[in-house]
Design a protein around this motif. Structure first.
Motif, PDB file in Angstrom:
ATOM      1  N   GLN A 130       0.820  -1.213   0.000  1.00  0.00           N
ATOM      2  CA  GLN A 130       0.000   0.000   0.000  1.00  0.00           C
ATOM      3  C   GLN A 130       0.854   1.264   0.000  1.00  0.00           C
ATOM      4  N   LEU A 131       2.016   1.176   0.614  1.00  0.00           N
ATOM      5  CA  LEU A 131       2.909   2.338   0.654  1.00  0.00           C
ATOM      6  C   LEU A 131       3.897   2.342  -0.509  1.00  0.00           C
ATOM      7  N   ARG A 132       3.692   1.374  -1.426  1.00  0.00           N
ATOM      8  CA  ARG A 132       4.564   1.223  -2.609  1.00  0.00           C
ATOM      9  C   ARG A 132       6.035   1.142  -2.220  1.00  0.00           C
ATOM     10  N   GLU A 147       1.748   2.187  10.682  1.00  0.00           N
ATOM     11  CA  GLU A 147       0.601   1.331  10.380  1.00  0.00           C
ATOM     12  C   GLU A 147       0.703  -0.029  11.073  1.00  0.00           C
ATOM     13  N   LEU A 148       1.918  -0.515  11.224  1.00  0.00           N
ATOM     14  CA  LEU A 148       2.093  -1.850  11.812  1.00  0.00           C
ATOM     15  C   LEU A 148       2.037  -1.835  13.339  1.00  0.00           C
ATOM     16  N   PHE A 149       2.569  -0.763  13.949  1.00  0.00           N
ATOM     17  CA  PHE A 149       2.665  -0.758  15.414  1.00  0.00           C
ATOM     18  C   PHE A 149       1.380  -0.266  16.077  1.00  0.00           C
ATOM     19  N   LYS A 150       0.526   0.410  15.316  1.00  0.00           N
ATOM     20  CA  LYS A 150      -0.768   0.884  15.818  1.00  0.00           C
ATOM     21  C   LYS A 150      -0.669   1.623  17.150  1.00  0.00           C
ATOM     22  N   PRO A 151       0.009   2.773  17.149  1.00  0.00           N
ATOM     23  CA  PRO A 151       0.163   3.531  18.400  1.00  0.00           C
ATOM     24  C   PRO A 151      -1.125   4.256  18.781  1.00  0.00           C
ATOM     25  N   LYS A 152      -1.173   4.721  20.036  1.00  0.00           N
ATOM     26  CA  LYS A 152      -2.303   5.543  20.473  1.00  0.00           C
ATOM     27  C   LYS A 152      -2.141   6.969  19.956  1.00  0.00           C
ATOM     28  N   PHE A 153      -0.885   7.412  19.941  1.00  0.00           N
ATOM     29  CA  PHE A 153      -0.623   8.761  19.444  1.00  0.00           C
ATOM     30  C   PHE A 153       0.552   8.736  18.472  1.00  0.00           C
ATOM     31  N   ALA A 154       0.301   9.319  17.296  1.00  0.00           N
ATOM     32  CA  ALA A 154       1.363   9.398  16.292  1.00  0.00           C
ATOM     33  C   ALA A 154       1.830  10.837  16.194  1.00  0.00           C
ATOM     34  N   ILE A 155       3.139  11.025  16.296  1.00  0.00           N
ATOM     35  CA  ILE A 155       3.711  12.360  16.121  1.00  0.00           C
ATOM     36  C   ILE A 155       4.512  12.319  14.833  1.00  0.00           C
ATOM     37  N   LEU A 156       4.101  13.119  13.869  1.00  0.00           N
ATOM     38  CA  LEU A 156       4.785  13.116  12.578  1.00  0.00           C
ATOM     39  C   LEU A 156       5.643  14.359  12.484  1.00  0.00           C
ATOM     40  N   ASP A 157       6.957  14.164  12.582  1.00  0.00           N
ATOM     41  CA  ASP A 157       7.877  15.297  12.599  1.00  0.00           C
ATOM     42  C   ASP A 157       8.328  15.625  11.172  1.00  0.00           C
ATOM     43  N   GLU A 158       7.690  16.593  10.585  1.00  0.00           N
ATOM     44  CA  GLU A 158       8.007  17.029   9.219  1.00  0.00           C
ATOM     45  C   GLU A 158       8.134  15.859   8.252  1.00  0.00           C
ATOM     46  N   THR A 159       7.191  14.946   8.361  1.00  0.00           N
ATOM     47  CA  THR A 159       7.198  13.791   7.472  1.00  0.00           C
ATOM     48  C   THR A 159       7.080  14.217   6.018  1.00  0.00           C
ATOM     49  N   ASP A 160       6.490  15.389   5.778  1.00  0.00           N
ATOM     50  CA  ASP A 160       6.282  15.839   4.397  1.00  0.00           C
ATOM     51  C   ASP A 160       7.500  16.499   3.772  1.00  0.00           C
ATOM     52  N   VAL A 189       5.281  15.213  -4.820  1.00  0.00           N
ATOM     53  CA  VAL A 189       3.834  15.148  -4.653  1.00  0.00           C
ATOM     54  C   VAL A 189       3.322  13.705  -4.584  1.00  0.00           C
ATOM     55  N   ASP A 190       3.866  12.833  -5.433  1.00  0.00           N
ATOM     56  CA  ASP A 190       3.404  11.441  -5.433  1.00  0.00           C
ATOM     57  C   ASP A 190       3.687  10.768  -4.094  1.00  0.00           C
ATOM     58  N   ALA A 191       4.899  10.958  -3.615  1.00  0.00           N
ATOM     59  CA  ALA A 191       5.279  10.358  -2.336  1.00  0.00           C
ATOM     60  C   ALA A 191       4.450  10.942  -1.203  1.00  0.00           C
ATOM     61  N   LEU A 192       4.190  12.230  -1.293  1.00  0.00           N
ATOM     62  CA  LEU A 192       3.380  12.900  -0.278  1.00  0.00           C
ATOM     63  C   LEU A 192       1.982  12.283  -0.200  1.00  0.00           C
ATOM     64  N   LYS A 193       1.408  11.996  -1.373  1.00  0.00           N
ATOM     65  CA  LYS A 193       0.080  11.374  -1.417  1.00  0.00           C
ATOM     66  C   LYS A 193       0.105   9.987  -0.775  1.00  0.00           C
ATOM     67  N   VAL A 194       1.125   9.198  -1.162  1.00  0.00           N
ATOM     68  CA  VAL A 194       1.228   7.823  -0.647  1.00  0.00           C
ATOM     69  C   VAL A 194       1.360   7.839   0.877  1.00  0.00           C
ATOM     70  N   VAL A 195       2.217   8.728   1.371  1.00  0.00           N
ATOM     71  CA  VAL A 195       2.453   8.830   2.809  1.00  0.00           C
ATOM     72  C   VAL A 195       1.185   9.306   3.526  1.00  0.00           C
ATOM     73  N   SER A 196       0.515  10.310   2.946  1.00  0.00           N
ATOM     74  CA  SER A 196      -0.704  10.840   3.560  1.00  0.00           C
ATOM     75  C   SER A 196      -1.791   9.767   3.625  1.00  0.00           C
ATOM     76  N   GLU A 197      -1.908   8.992   2.557  1.00  0.00           N
ATOM     77  CA  GLU A 197      -2.896   7.905   2.556  1.00  0.00           C
ATOM     78  C   GLU A 197      -2.637   6.935   3.691  1.00  0.00           C
ATOM     79  N   GLY A 198      -1.346   6.669   3.917  1.00  0.00           N
ATOM     80  CA  GLY A 198      -0.971   5.766   5.003  1.00  0.00           C
ATOM     81  C   GLY A 198      -1.423   6.309   6.360  1.00  0.00           C
ATOM     82  N   VAL A 199      -1.177   7.596   6.573  1.00  0.00           N
ATOM     83  CA  VAL A 199      -1.575   8.219   7.835  1.00  0.00           C
ATOM     84  C   VAL A 199      -3.093   8.192   7.962  1.00  0.00           C
TER      85      VAL A 199
END
Lengths: 262, 428
Positions: A132-134, A162-175, A180-190
């Motif tokens: 799913q994350l290509r 996605e695998l560890f299923k945390p209660k809280f996810a902190i995304l530190d400048e993941t973008d 743009v393509d990678a951004l979409k794939v990553v955003s879909e994952g979140v």
């Protein structure tokens, strides 16, 4: 339903010039199912907040508190925080030579769940999440982050989310650094992880671009170690048009007289 | 304002005049031994001769100038001040450098595919001395004293599907001499594993001949008991388009000093040399290697990794790479990495690169010694992995890069376990 509560957090680091205060009283409450975006110019302390929640040894909490459902997070070691359900998707994931992704993912999942995942379903889950994350299947055999491009590293961070299923996810400048393509794939994952309804998200970003794909419920603007403005998604739109300049003028506080407490 | 003419700008003697001995117009010190067209001591008819160094004009600091001889008498008694012995505690050599090595040599048992020939031969066998010539006193002492040698031959064009195991088992603590010869004939392909086990005080010479087009992997494992003292000179001669992969693993023993060398004798050769060592409290593990690019268009790659823990754990790595004048088109890289797991351990790391021609593909060297990277630990712990498990993962990963090179599953498993065992000691 879980709550991650940050109250009047002051954080400093040791530099060659002496102690430097970076966070100057930050308060923030995140509940399961909510997405909070933290935005701000470079050096405003956004990443410091992320690293402090995860427990990076470089950052000293001088006062204030962080609690997860009432439990004192600051008393926990780095690994205890992760097992309690805090996940930090790092801005610069490090390479760990000689440790295969497969081994790493299984070891971490075992530690977080307190028991080894069932081999058959686990292998299937990993494979599906990677597709799913290509992420190419051969990444599983490679060493953690070794030789991965910037975009690949970020995808692998979201794979773990996605695998560890945390209660809280902190995304530190993941973008940052993503096309743009990678951004979409990553955003879909979140969004997939979020859609399960068991996670709260703290999205730290410099740009508004990612907010087109991940919709925040709350937006907090960070300037000079403090939250200077808070609001709903409309605040992000305004930032997109106006940038951070108006906060810089008049040393921030003057331009944002009403600092709402969360 | 002074006018600078081209005449004035020129420094040194005009080219029509002879240069100062050892210097060229560019001021470099190129060794006359190379200029004269002669190559490594082993190349060609010089095989049975000896040398007292590189000759007139070769600086002592150059690896080309190292004394080589089959005769012990040519080497002065050691004082510990010598460049190649300065890190070694001579007292702990237990007489390997000073006594007659008349003890019982470790037993040698060879197993492998039936096509492989194994012979026990006397000192006068024609193959002895074809790939090796002692470069230090301890090696020469073994050469002077060995009673017989084991010769393992992989016949030409034979490709071994399973590894050849040479089990070398020490049973006596009287100083002894050992001699092995491994011959990979033309176009053969094999993996030869030297398993050093038991207790011994032994100086060993291993000659490795990789004939044209052959591909040979030699894995030398030092898993000695705690009381063993072992010096091993492992010299390889690499033919045209031949390939040698040498993997050295030192885990056990009180003092282990392995000196592998690879000499290219014809173009197209390739040498990969890997090493792994894990030094515990009081242990001295030393490795000094030499890659001699004496001919054109050969490739070499060296990577040694070590972990150290405990008081007075000592590791030494010295990597000499020499690119001689005629070795145009050479491509070489060498690196050493050490991980210090506790206080009180010491790693000495000296990469030496001598380049006598600029017409090469590449040459590089690197060395790094340090503690565990906190960012590695943070990353793993931020994924819920407890600190002790994370530490072990990092060290295992660090050393895995070498273990992965072995590609014999049974040995890889055994070494992984051995590393785990060492790591279990860290926690105590």
């Amino acid at each position: 339903m879980s709550t991650l509560e940050i109250k009047d957090l002051h954080v400093s680091i040791e530099t060659e010039q002496g102690t430097k205060e970076i966070l100057k009283g930050v308060s923030l409450t995140i509940r399961t199912g909510e997405t909070h975006a933290i935005m701000g110019p470079n050096g405003s302390g956004k990443s410091t907040l992320a690293s402090t929640i995860a427990g990076h040894p470089r950052y000293n909490v001088t006062s204030g508190s962080i609690t997860l459902d009432g439990e004192d997070v600051l008393e926990m070691s780095v690994d205890e925080r992760a097992r309690a359900g805090v996940f930090l998707a790092m801005q610069y994931p490090v390479e760990v030579p000689g440790v295969s992704m497969t081994n790493f993912l299984r070891t971490a999942k075992t530690a977080i769940d307190g028991e080894a995942p069932k081999l058959r379903t686990w292998t299937k889950d990993v494979k599906a999440a990677m597709e799913q994350l290509r992420i190419d299947a051969d990444f599983a055999q490679r060493n953690v982050n070794e030789g991965f491009s910037g975009g690949e590293k970020k995808r692998v961070e979201i794979l773990q989310l996605e695998l560890f299923k945390p209660k809280f996810a902190i995304l530190d400048e993941t973008d940052s650094g993503l096309d743009v393509d990678a951004l979409k794939v990553v955003s879909e994952g979140v969004n997939r992880a979020h859609a399960e309804g068991k996670m709260g998200t703290l999205l730290i970003t410099h740009y508004t671009r990612i907010l087109r794909y991940i919709k925040p419920d709350f937006v907090h603007v960070f300037v000079d170690g403090q939250v200077v403005e808070e609001g709903g998604p409309e605040l992000a739109d305004r930032l997109e048009e106006e940038g951070y300049d108006r906060y810089a003028k008049g040393a921030g506080a003057a331009a944002a007289p009403a600092v709402a407490q969360a | 304002m002074t006018e600078i003419t081209t005449e004035k700008a020129r420094i040194g003697a005009p080219s029509a005049q002879p240069f100062i001995d050892g210097f060229t117009e560019e001021g470099e010190s190129l060794s006359p031994i190379n200029a004269a067209g002669s190559k490594a001591p082993l190349a060609g008819a010089a095989a049975k001769s000896h040398s007292h160094g590189g000759g007139v004009g070769v600086p002592d600091s150059s690896r080309a100038g190292r004394l080589t001889s089959y005769s012990l008498a040519d080497f002065k008694p050691l004082t510990g001040m010598e460049e190649d012995w300065r890190f070694t505690p001579l007292k702990r050599l237990r007489g390997l450098h000073s006594e007659v090595l008349s003890g019982t040599a470790p037993t040698v048992v060879v197993t492998g595919p039936e096509e492989i020939t194994v012979e026990s031969v006397g000192r006068d066998d024609r193959r002895i001395g074809t790939a090796g010539i002692p470069e230090d006193r301890v090696s020469a002492n073994a050469w002077e004293n060995f009673a017989g040698a084991t010769v393992v031959t992989i016949p030409s064009e034979f490709e071994a599907l399973t590894e050849v195991s040479v089990d070398i088992e020490g049973t006596s603590l009287d100083p002894a001499a050992q001699h092995l010869v491994i011959v990979a004939e033309k176009f053969s392909k094999a993996v030869v594993v030297l398993n050093h086990r038991g207790s011994a005080i032994v100086s060993e010479n291993v000659e490795i001949i990789v004939e044209d087009g052959a591909s040979l992997t030699v894995i030398t494992l030092q898993e000695w008991n705690d009381d063993a003292v072992h010096a091993s000179s492992q010299q390889a001669k690499i033919g045209r388009d031949a390939k040698l992969k040498h993997v050295m693993v030192s885990l056990g023993g009180d003092l282990v000093r392995v000196t592998p060398s690879a000499r290219f004798t014809a173009p197209g050769g390739e040498a990969e040399m890997f090493g792994l060592y894990f030094a515990d409290a009081g242990q001295h593990l030393e490795q000094r290697l030499f890659v001699d690019h004496a001919v054109a268009n050969c490739k070499s790659n060296v990577l040694y990794k070590g972990a150290l823990q405990g008081r007075n754990a000592h590791a030494v790595w010295v990597g000499d790479v020499l690119i001689r004048k005629e070795a145009e088109g050479t491509d070489t890289y060498e690196a050493n990495r050490n991980l210090l797991l506790t206080d009180g351990a010491r790693a000495d790391s000296v990469p030496n690169l001598e380049i006598e021609t600029g017409l090469i593909e590449g040459a590089g060297h690197a060395s790094a010694t340090g503690r565990m990277d906190d960012e590695h630990l943070f990353y793993l712990m931020a994924r819920g992995i407890p600190e002790d498990v994370a530490r072990r993962l990092v060290v295992r990963g660090f050393l895995n890069e070498i273990i992965q090179q072995i590609k014999v599953p049974s040995i890889e498993e055994r070494l992984t376990e051995a590393v785990e065992h060492e790591l279990a000691l860290t926690d105590n």
